[in-house]
Design a protein around this motif. Structure first.
Motif, PDB file in Angstrom:
ATOM      1  N   ALA A  20       0.832  -1.209   0.000  1.00 19.95           N
ATOM      2  CA  ALA A  20       0.000   0.000   0.000  1.00 19.95           C
ATOM      3  C   ALA A  20       0.863   1.254   0.000  1.00 19.95           C
ATOM      4  O   ALA A  20       0.625   2.195  -0.759  1.00 19.95           O
ATOM      5  N   PHE A  23       2.461   1.666  -3.353  1.00 18.94           N
ATOM      6  CA  PHE A  23       1.475   2.159  -4.317  1.00 18.94           C
ATOM      7  C   PHE A  23       1.267   3.660  -4.135  1.00 18.94           C
ATOM      8  O   PHE A  23       1.248   4.417  -5.100  1.00 18.94           O
ATOM      9  N   LEU A  24       1.124   4.083  -2.869  1.00 22.43           N
ATOM     10  CA  LEU A  24       0.901   5.507  -2.602  1.00 22.43           C
ATOM     11  C   LEU A  24       2.096   6.331  -3.065  1.00 22.43           C
ATOM     12  O   LEU A  24       1.945   7.431  -3.578  1.00 22.43           O
ATOM     13  N   LYS A  27       2.321   5.509  -7.395  1.00 25.59           N
ATOM     14  CA  LYS A  27       1.178   5.731  -8.284  1.00 25.59           C
ATOM     15  C   LYS A  27       0.411   6.985  -7.917  1.00 25.59           C
ATOM     16  O   LYS A  27      -0.064   7.715  -8.772  1.00 25.59           O
ATOM     17  N   VAL A  28       0.257   7.235  -6.609  1.00 24.10           N
ATOM     18  CA  VAL A  28      -0.539   8.382  -6.175  1.00 24.10           C
ATOM     19  C   VAL A  28       0.325   9.640  -6.116  1.00 24.10           C
ATOM     20  O   VAL A  28      -0.039  10.682  -6.632  1.00 24.10           O
ATOM     21  N   ALA A  29       1.502   9.529  -5.478  1.00 24.11           N
ATOM     22  CA  ALA A  29       2.428  10.668  -5.482  1.00 24.11           C
ATOM     23  C   ALA A  29       3.379  10.472  -6.648  1.00 24.11           C
ATOM     24  O   ALA A  29       3.411   9.413  -7.260  1.00 24.11           O
ATOM     25  N   ASN A  30       4.128  11.495  -6.939  1.00 22.58           N
ATOM     26  CA  ASN A  30       5.036  11.387  -8.072  1.00 22.58           C
ATOM     27  C   ASN A  30       6.441  11.203  -7.556  1.00 22.58           C
ATOM     28  O   ASN A  30       7.089  12.141  -7.156  1.00 22.58           O
TER      29      ASN A  30
ATOM     30  N   LEU B  99      -5.230  11.195   1.920  1.00 23.51           N
ATOM     31  CA  LEU B  99      -3.870  11.089   2.452  1.00 23.51           C
ATOM     32  C   LEU B  99      -3.651  12.022   3.637  1.00 23.51           C
ATOM     33  O   LEU B  99      -3.016  11.658   4.619  1.00 23.51           O
ATOM     34  N   LEU B 161      -2.865  -0.053   8.517  1.00 24.70           N
ATOM     35  CA  LEU B 161      -4.305   0.042   8.265  1.00 24.70           C
ATOM     36  C   LEU B 161      -4.648   1.362   7.567  1.00 24.70           C
ATOM     37  O   LEU B 161      -5.466   1.397   6.647  1.00 24.70           O
ATOM     38  N   ALA B 163      -2.681   3.150   5.637  1.00 24.80           N
ATOM     39  CA  ALA B 163      -2.194   3.103   4.250  1.00 24.80           C
ATOM     40  C   ALA B 163      -3.162   2.303   3.380  1.00 24.80           C
ATOM     41  O   ALA B 163      -3.484   2.694   2.250  1.00 24.80           O
ATOM     42  N   LEU B 164      -3.660   1.176   3.925  1.00 26.98           N
ATOM     43  CA  LEU B 164      -4.617   0.362   3.166  1.00 26.98           C
ATOM     44  C   LEU B 164      -5.918   1.135   2.953  1.00 26.98           C
ATOM     45  O   LEU B 164      -6.510   1.093   1.868  1.00 26.98           O
ATOM     46  N   ASN B 166      -6.220   4.319   2.665  1.00 24.14           N
ATOM     47  CA  ASN B 166      -5.950   5.291   1.592  1.00 24.14           C
ATOM     48  C   ASN B 166      -6.017   4.652   0.219  1.00 24.14           C
ATOM     49  O   ASN B 166      -6.631   5.195  -0.699  1.00 24.14           O
ATOM     50  N   VAL B 167      -5.352   3.498   0.073  1.00 24.61           N
ATOM     51  CA  VAL B 167      -5.289   2.847  -1.240  1.00 24.61           C
ATOM     52  C   VAL B 167      -6.694   2.459  -1.699  1.00 24.61           C
ATOM     53  O   VAL B 167      -7.106   2.735  -2.833  1.00 24.61           O
ATOM     54  N   VAL B 170      -8.687   5.578  -2.630  1.00 22.28           N
ATOM     55  CA  VAL B 170      -8.333   6.094  -3.956  1.00 22.28           C
ATOM     56  C   VAL B 170      -8.992   5.233  -5.029  1.00 22.28           C
ATOM     57  O   VAL B 170      -9.540   5.741  -6.012  1.00 22.28           O
ATOM     58  N   TRP B 189      -5.363  10.027 -12.996  1.00 24.21           N
ATOM     59  CA  TRP B 189      -4.093   9.672 -12.348  1.00 24.21           C
ATOM     60  C   TRP B 189      -3.059  10.777 -12.474  1.00 24.21           C
ATOM     61  O   TRP B 189      -2.309  11.046 -11.541  1.00 24.21           O
ATOM     62  N   MET B 192      -3.648  13.522 -10.098  1.00 23.47           N
ATOM     63  CA  MET B 192      -3.305  13.055  -8.759  1.00 23.47           C
ATOM     64  C   MET B 192      -1.797  13.141  -8.550  1.00 23.47           C
ATOM     65  O   MET B 192      -1.312  13.679  -7.566  1.00 23.47           O
ATOM     66  N   GLN B 193      -1.050  12.611  -9.535  1.00 19.75           N
ATOM     67  CA  GLN B 193       0.404  12.554  -9.378  1.00 19.75           C
ATOM     68  C   GLN B 193       1.042  13.936  -9.391  1.00 19.75           C
ATOM     69  O   GLN B 193       2.044  14.162  -8.716  1.00 19.75           O
ATOM     70  N   VAL B 196       0.036  15.521  -5.729  1.00 27.41           N
ATOM     71  CA  VAL B 196       0.361  14.864  -4.467  1.00 27.41           C
ATOM     72  C   VAL B 196       1.874  14.797  -4.330  1.00 27.41           C
ATOM     73  O   VAL B 196       2.558  14.307  -5.214  1.00 27.41           O
ATOM     74  N   ASP B 197       2.368  15.327  -3.220  1.00 26.45           N
ATOM     75  CA  ASP B 197       3.804  15.351  -2.992  1.00 26.45           C
ATOM     76  C   ASP B 197       4.165  14.220  -2.040  1.00 26.45           C
ATOM     77  O   ASP B 197       3.498  14.024  -1.023  1.00 26.45           O
ATOM     78  N   LEU B 198       5.209  13.489  -2.375  1.00 19.11           N
ATOM     79  CA  LEU B 198       5.549  12.314  -1.568  1.00 19.11           C
ATOM     80  C   LEU B 198       5.841  12.697  -0.123  1.00 19.11           C
ATOM     81  O   LEU B 198       5.238  12.171   0.809  1.00 19.11           O
ATOM     82  N   VAL B 202       2.253  12.125   1.562  1.00 20.86           N
ATOM     83  CA  VAL B 202       2.286  10.698   1.912  1.00 20.86           C
ATOM     84  C   VAL B 202       2.996  10.478   3.240  1.00 20.86           C
ATOM     85  O   VAL B 202       2.447   9.865   4.162  1.00 20.86           O
ATOM     86  N   ILE B 206       1.539   9.272   6.990  1.00 23.77           N
ATOM     87  CA  ILE B 206       2.010   8.090   7.715  1.00 23.77           C
ATOM     88  C   ILE B 206       2.427   8.488   9.138  1.00 23.77           C
ATOM     89  O   ILE B 206       2.126   7.782  10.107  1.00 23.77           O
TER      90      ILE B 206
END
Lengths: 155, 261
Positions: A20, A23-24, A27-30, B99, B161, B163-164, B166-167, B170, B189, B192-193, B196-198, B202, B206
């Protein structure tokens, strides 16, 4: 210690969690940040950067060629100095012009580059001299209004 | 007559002193868990068993809730964004909402009401039936044997949990936006990409879920350990776990959001 079915389920659970997060990230973030080794730095001085922000795209012919990495005021010239990270595969001629444009009517601002006709390329750390600043709405309206009153006076 | 005036004051004072007392005890309890964690991490089997009960058993509720939350976000987002002619931004909106906020917060609320309440009831019942005292008599430290494995299982399970959640969320947004409404999948997509900043979205999400995991699990094991050893006491402790966890999650969410974003 013996293996049990609980271990299997917990293993699946943890693997799902790792999948997960992966994937985040992918696929979701770049997750393709341009590392410093693949870019070189160019500078450009503007009279006014408007709403340009760090990380704003730099485009040439609509194609993304880099990102803005820093915007600060030059203490000597009192102009905005924009630091740009340009992808190494793109070379800029030394008479390239940079302008601050807006994507769409309400979109964010980005830097548009337009190549000149020169054969020589800018080297890393070079400065783009031909720049046109961001359109500021108040100034536009001001010009429009003065043009209007000017016309009235001539009548 | 005087008693009419003083009795509410007395009760208020008692409630305040009791709350402060419990806060101090909870802090010492957390330190005791950390001090006894070494043993429980050496005997991983105990922690793994608790991850099964806290994490794996919560999968169904998390996945189903995540799917529906994502689908609702897709529907609501589409109707609102379409008014402004920016339905293309649906992917970015669903992902960011999940997220940054909904994933960590809702997963933590569900975790508190499903796994947290069960932990409290179990530990409370152990205390009521004097199992914890029996362990101490047999020179088994209940902190290391019962409390610490459950605490670490909760702390490990919560980010997984979330993270799941979120997936699946989405994916729910994708189902509504692309499959049902017919937006372009590529646009969904790519929007989204590009938005969304890692690190910013993300990783911060977390971190949020990790903090919620620590808070919820600590409240759950503490309430169980601190329960009055009667049937009514255990039920009151279980209720307190869910209520306190929910309030703490939302308050912490505000604090963390103010710090992060």
């Amino acid at each position: 210690m013996k293996r049990s079915t609980i271990d299997l389920w917990v293993g699946i659970f943890v693997a799902l969690g790792i999948a997960a997060v992966t994937f985040l990230s992918l696929k979701v973030a770049n997750l393709t940040p341009q590392s410093a080794s693949q870019t070189y730095v160019l500078y450009a001085d503007f009279d006014n950067v408007g709403g340009l922000k760090v990380k704003a795209p730099i485009k040439e012919a609509g194609v993304l060629v880099g990102r803005v990495s820093d915007i600060r005021l030059d203490p000597k010239t009192y102009r905005a100095r924009v630091t740009m990270n340009i992808d190494k595969q793109y070379q800029m001629s030394d008479d390239v012009s940079a302008s601050i444009l807006t994507s769409g009517l309400l979109g964010e601002q980005y830097v548009g580059l337009q190549q000149g006709g020169s054969e020589n390329n800018l080297s890393a750390g070079g400065t783009i001299t031909i720049t046109s600043s961001a359109m500021v709405l108040e100034q536009l309206i001001g010009k429009f209004m003065t043009g209007f009153t000017g016309k009235d006076a001539s009548k | 007559m005087l008693d009419l005036i003083t009795s509410p004051l007395r009760r208020l004072g008692h409630a305040v002193i009791n709350a402060v007392w419990r806060l101090g005890f909870a802090s010492r309890f957390l330190l005791a868990i950390l001090a006894n964690s070494g043993q429980s991490l050496l005997r991983l089997q105990l922690t793994i068993r608790e991850i099964y009960f806290a994490g794996v058993m919560s999968l169904i509720i998390i996945v189903v809730s995540g799917l529906f939350v994502g689908m609702v976000l897709g529907l609501q987002g589409y109707t609102t964004l379409a008014k402004f002619g920016s339905a293309d931004a649906l992917g970015a909106m669903v992902a960011l909402a999940l997220l940054r906020e909904l994933g960590p917060v809702l997963a933590a609320l569900l975790f508190a009401s499903r796994a947290g309440s069960a932990m409290t009831a179990e530990i409370g019942l152990m205390k009521t039936t004097e199992q914890l005292d029996a362990m101490s008599v047999m020179a088994v430290n209940p902190m290391a044997r019962v409390i610490a494995p459950r605490f670490w299982a909760g702390v490990i399970s919560m980010p997984i949990l979330a993270a799941l959640f979120n997936v699946v969320g989405v994916f729910g947004g994708y189902l509504v936006g692309v499959v049902m409404i017919g937006l372009d999948a590529g646009t969904f997509w790519s929007q989204m990409q590009s938005n969304v900043d890692l690190h910013y979205d993300v990783i911060n999400g977390i971190i949020k879920s990790l903090v919620f995991g620590i808070a919820v699990t600590l409240i759950a094991v503490f309430e169980g350990y601190d329960a009055t050893p009667t049937a009514a006491g255990v039920s009151a402790a279980t209720t307190r776990t869910v209520v306190t966890s929910a309030l703490v999650i939302l308050a912490l969410d505000f604090v963390l959001t103010a710090f992060m974003f």
